[in-house]
Write a protein that holds these residues in place. Structure first.
Motif, PDB file in Angstrom:
ATOM      1  N   LEU A 125     -14.956 -26.011  35.024  1.00 32.82           N
ATOM      2  CA  LEU A 125     -14.681 -24.662  34.507  1.00 32.82           C
ATOM      3  C   LEU A 125     -15.488 -23.694  35.356  1.00 32.82           C
ATOM      4  CD1 LEU A 125     -15.040 -25.519  30.710  1.00 32.82           C
ATOM      5  CD2 LEU A 125     -12.908 -24.892  31.839  1.00 32.82           C
ATOM      6  N   GLU A 129     -17.287 -21.390  27.094  1.00 33.05           N
ATOM      7  CA  GLU A 129     -18.209 -22.200  26.280  1.00 33.05           C
ATOM      8  C   GLU A 129     -17.382 -23.003  25.270  1.00 33.05           C
ATOM      9  OE1 GLU A 129     -21.179 -19.623  24.540  1.00 33.05           O
ATOM     10  OE2 GLU A 129     -22.120 -19.193  26.469  1.00 33.05           O
ATOM     11  N   GLN A 134     -15.553 -25.723  27.146  1.00 36.01           N
ATOM     12  CA  GLN A 134     -16.459 -26.781  27.613  1.00 36.01           C
ATOM     13  C   GLN A 134     -16.737 -27.770  26.483  1.00 36.01           C
ATOM     14  OE1 GLN A 134     -20.521 -25.783  28.458  1.00 36.01           O
ATOM     15  NE2 GLN A 134     -20.809 -27.551  29.792  1.00 36.01           N
ATOM     16  N   CYS A 147     -16.671 -30.963  30.079  1.00 37.70           N
ATOM     17  CA  CYS A 147     -16.718 -30.988  31.542  1.00 37.70           C
ATOM     18  C   CYS A 147     -17.727 -29.942  32.026  1.00 37.70           C
ATOM     19  CB  CYS A 147     -15.329 -30.712  32.119  1.00 37.70           C
ATOM     20  SG  CYS A 147     -14.811 -29.039  31.879  1.00 37.70           S
ATOM     21  N   VAL A 178     -19.565 -26.668  33.716  1.00 37.81           N
ATOM     22  CA  VAL A 178     -19.276 -25.238  33.899  1.00 37.81           C
ATOM     23  C   VAL A 178     -20.099 -24.734  35.078  1.00 37.81           C
ATOM     24  CG1 VAL A 178     -19.589 -22.915  32.937  1.00 37.81           C
ATOM     25  CG2 VAL A 178     -18.781 -24.736  31.464  1.00 37.81           C
ATOM     26  N   ASP A 233     -25.072 -23.541  27.844  1.00 32.83           N
ATOM     27  CA  ASP A 233     -24.222 -24.693  28.065  1.00 32.83           C
ATOM     28  C   ASP A 233     -23.800 -25.281  26.718  1.00 32.83           C
ATOM     29  OD1 ASP A 233     -23.525 -26.486  30.580  1.00 32.83           O
ATOM     30  OD2 ASP A 233     -23.848 -27.814  28.849  1.00 32.83           O
TER      31      ASP A 233
END
Lengths: 413, 385
Positions: free
Chosen positions: A106, A121, A124, A129, A131, B304
């Motif tokens: 991404l 976000e 993901q 996977c 980013v 993340d």
């Protein structure tokens, strides 16, 4: 139109067989996209906004949005995101009916839209996977500073390229990148000539509906490829023919040769009733001579060209130069110039419920532009891909009143 | 000053949309004031230039919006319209500059509106790095240097390493005392009532930092001496209210519905940096490092997905919270797009949660109170089953 339909169809076909063909896939966004860099790694790009708008045009977005809302997404937020999430939850069958491949990466080109960040976000979490974050600083003071440029260059070099290398299994090849950049610049020359053809009377193109339908989209997934160059060469030839023969643009209702109103449009279109929306304009004899939505992928008409001589810097400048990455005073300047350069009778704002990046400040833009140009401004509201927010009768009434106002204003001057 | 008068003073400061404290402070010191929108700005830099940082969190529920609505569509949150209303009404004339930090597209575009509407005043969009590597830090340092130069121009006063070092230390002390306040509330939520703690915290938006630090200490001492009943309430964390603030009546109602609030993200800028800004080395670099390395997790900051929700879950554990109440302003992209991810993370850990939306002038207090009251009852009845 037929060529672009085929190109887009072929692209989705390629995506559907990407995994079987051993191709790696990178999801990224349209504004500030690094298409040439992605192509140089032989990866296939997927643009979630394009999937969403294609789903909108094919009347599939309503169900997808409801699916996302059922899973906890608020009715208040961007419908592109919800359409994409809903599509994924329903099996990730793309707009052409073929399954879309899962991303290998991404590439979060965070340009001009806060929602992009949350969108990836969310993806993901679903796809598990990597980013790669490419934060593109906003032109808050109306300029690109050296520090902003260096930041983007550093990120491309230190974050994006290593992530692409890892995902693709290929080494970065600058010469290959330069070839794609050179091709882009050639196509950009033709693209600008096409946009500027709208200065003619009658205008041979519609720079909003036609602009997003068959002029602009090829510039996203295809920029840098020979077929893109070829497409814009052919399109430019056709447009020049139209200029020479005083022909208007093709619309769903035929050619619009009797152009009563020339307008500039700010904001994205509605996709769920795209044809109906377009017809409201053509029924009134209105042609859009310039629009801002077509510049989210780059403001080439203001002189920018990809420059293979400085690949990193040119990509950084491109990312930061997109329309939605410019501050509100700059956006007003751009519109004012378009209204003047394209000899528009007035301007219209299509305010999109789920796009704060565009919508916040548009009522002030309306006042400013009326003040500066003396032209009549109109304001309508709809949404990108949520069919619940397209009220055809309201919009039609407003447009009819608006064009009456333009006519009255013209008669009085 | 007694407890009631101290809390009342904070409420008066919170409700004073004429910013009389700022006017008096300017008169007294002959200096200037720089306003800022939520969430976080490096207030230390403003302070080091001898100016007063003033947090603007909209107009609350006391302000009638007359002209502000004409600038925003119905689907935009309320904070920009009340801020424009304050500006058009001349209430912000006492501010000599205005910072618009990168929270979302609304505040970002508001910075451009400000440049058009209030041309004579300094207005700056402050971009924070979302890429927190070396490139992000370099960029942020340059942003801070530009800001420093701008503040020197506005104030006419040089920001030296010494003055910035002193300001960093004062804000460290302030954050430390606010941490004490939050720890104390978590331990004795029946003594440190959230309605009061909120007002004390909110006063950090306006009071000069040393004065605010003293005020927090005074409050804690007074509140702990007061005899207050320990009720059979559940312990909850409120999440999502980091920008537009709920009305005071809603905060009071949440507590009254049977929830002791043991942590929250209100007025988050005052507590955004965790730990202390280093006192050694270049103070500007130390300020930059504090943003890059040690902050809270919040919706406007990229994270993340692999660690999404970890911060909130850690907070739940540390505060021994029974559940989480998601409270987000209507149309707030950062909070509402973040919420499903946080909800999933909590569900995976079997932590109960509920959620609602509000606006700074919400009148539907009773409905929300019933919802959170039911949530509290369900936790008491069934726990985290």
């Amino acid at each position: 139109m037929n060529i672009q339909k085929k190109m887009i169809g072929d692209h989705y076909k390629k995506l559907s067989t990407a995994k079987a063909d051993g191709k790696k896939v990178v999801y990224t966004f349209v504004p500030g996209n690094l298409n040439e860099l992605i192509l140089s790694f032989d990866m296939l790009p997927v643009h979630p906004e394009i999937n969403a708008l294609q789903s909108g045009m094919r009347k599939k977005s309503g169900d997808f949005i409801m699916e996302a809302e059922k899973s906890g997404h608020s009715e208040d937020v961007c419908t592109y995101v919800k359409c994409d999430i809903g599509m994924m939850k329903k099996g990730n069958i793309g707009p052409t009916g073929e399954k879309l491949p899962e991303p290998d990466l991404l590439l979060l080109s965070y340009t001009g839209c806060f929602t992009f960040m949350k969108w990836f976000e969310l993806l993901q979490k679903e796809y598990n996977c990597p980013v790669a974050m490419l934060h593109v600083p906003y032109q808050g003071d109306g300029e690109i500073t050296e520090s902003m440029k260096q930041y983007v260059v550093d990120q491309i070099r230190d974050t994006v390229i290593p992530a692409l290398e890892k995902a693709s299994g290929r080494k970065y090849d600058e010469n290959r990148l330069k070839e794609f950049l050179r091709s882009s610049a050639r196509a950009e020359d033709d693209l600008v000539a096409i946009w500027e053809s709208a200065k003619n009377r009658p205008s041979p193109i519609d720079a909003y509906f036609g602009g997003v339908y068959y002029i602009g989209p090829i510039f996203t997934a295809f920029r840098g490829l020979p077929e893109c160059e070829q497409y814009y060469k052919s399109l430019r030839k056709e447009v020049e023919y139209r200029v020479e023969h005083k022909m208007g643009p093709t619309t769903p209702e035929g050619e619009l040769n009797q152009q009563k109103f020339r307008v500039v449009v700010e904001g994205p279109p509605n996709w769920t009733s795209f044809r109906e929306f377009w017809k409201m304009f053509s029924d009134e004899g209105a042609v859009v001579v310039s629009s801002t939505y077509i510049t989210v992928g780059g403001l080439y008409d203001r002189g920018f060209r990809h420059d293979a001589g400085k690949p990193m810097e040119t990509m950084a400048e491109y990312c930061m130069g997109c329309y939605t990455n410019r501050n509100l005073p700059a956006r007003v300047d751009i519109l004012e110039k378009a209204i003047k350069d394209y000899h528009a009778d007035g301007f219209l704002i299509n305010s999109i419920k789920s796009c704060n990046s565009f919508s916040v400040g548009q009522l002030l833009m309306l006042r400013e532009l009326e003040k500066r140009t003396g032209k009549a401004g109109g304001f309508i509201e709809s949404d990108l891909v949520d069919p619940r927010y397209f009220s055809a009768s309201n919009i039609k009434n407003r447009l009819e009143s608006y064009f009456q106002m333009v006519a009255a204003k013209r008669a009085s001057t | 000053m007694g407890l009631e008068s101290l809390v009342q003073r904070c409420e008066d400061l919170c409700r004073d949309l004429d910013f009389n404290y700022v006017k008096e402070w300017k008169k007294k010191t002959g200096s200037k004031a720089v306003a800022f929108m939520p969430i976080y700005v490096p207030r230390e830099l403003i302070h080091a230039a001898g100016m007063l940082p003033v947090g603007i969190m909209g107009g609350g529920d006391d302000l009638e919006i007359i002209r502000g609505d004409a600038y925003f569509q119905s689907y935009i949150c309320r904070i920009p319209r009340s801020t424009i209303e304050l500006g058009l009404g001349g209430k912000l004339d006492c501010m000599d500059g205005f910072l618009f930090p990168a929270i979302c597209d609304v505040i970002r575009n508001l910075s451009g509106m400000w440049k058009i509407m209030f041309k004579e005043k300094y207005a700056k969009y402050l971009d924070f790095p979302q890429n927190l590597g070396k490139s992000g830090k370099n960029f942020y340092v340059q942003e801070l240097q530009q800001l420093k130069a701008d503040f020197e121009t506005i104030s006419g006063k040089k920001i030296t390493d010494e003055s910035l070092g002193r300001s960093n230390a004062l804000y460290n002390e302030n954050r430390e005392v606010l941490r004490e306040l939050y720890d104390l509330r978590s331990r004795y939520p029946h003594q440190i009532l959230t309605y009061e703690a909120y007002l004390i915290l909110r006063a950090s938006n306006i009071l000069e930092v040393s004065e605010h630090t003293r005020l927090v200490r005074d409050y804690m001492a007074l509140a702990m001496k007061k005899s207050r009943p320990n009720r059979d309430y559940v312990r909850v964390i409120v999440s999502g209210a980091f920008c537009e603030q709920p009305p005071l009546t809603l905060i009071r109602a949440l507590e009254g519905s049977g929830c002791y609030i043991v942590d929250d993200d209100w007025v988050l800028g005052a507590r955004y940096v965790l730990g202390a800004v280093s006192g050694s080395g270049d103070p500007l670099m130390a300020l930059a490092d504090s943003y890059m390395d040690k902050t809270v997790a919040t919706g406007s900051r990229h994270e993340d997905a692999s660690v999404k929700g970890d911060y909130l879950i850690r907070l739940v554990r540390e505060r021994r919270a029974d559940g989480v109440v998601f409270a987000a302003p209507s149309f707030c992209d950062p909070a509402l797009l973040e919420r499903p991810m946080l909800q999933d993370a909590l569900t995976a850990e079997n932590i109960p949660h509920t959620g609602f939306k509000y606006a700074e002038n919400t009148g539907q207090i009773q409905t929300i109170k019933e919802e959170t009251g039911t949530f509290a009852d369900s936790i008491k009845l069934w726990g985290a089953e």
